[in-house]
Design a protein around this motif. Sequence first.
Motif: not given
Length: 84
Positions: A19-25, A31-40
Amino acid sequence: MWSVYFLLLRNGDIYVGSTNDLKRRFASHQAGEVLSTKAYIPAVLKSYVAVETEDHARELENYFKSGSGKAVAMKRLIRGRIPT
């Protein structure tokens, strides 16, 4: 600046992203907004590498997702025991 980052997920897996913005990412992961990590979530930021360009970040991300790249990351960047 771009970052290649390593998250320790709740199930013990390591997630590699860039990412170009680590804090935001990281906040979007938590917050569960990333599909691949949401469940974990929650996830722990274990390490990151800063590089100058997006191309370099994507190359490193792909490398760290490969077999030899995972081994290097675990030994040199993440360190410590990863729970199983």
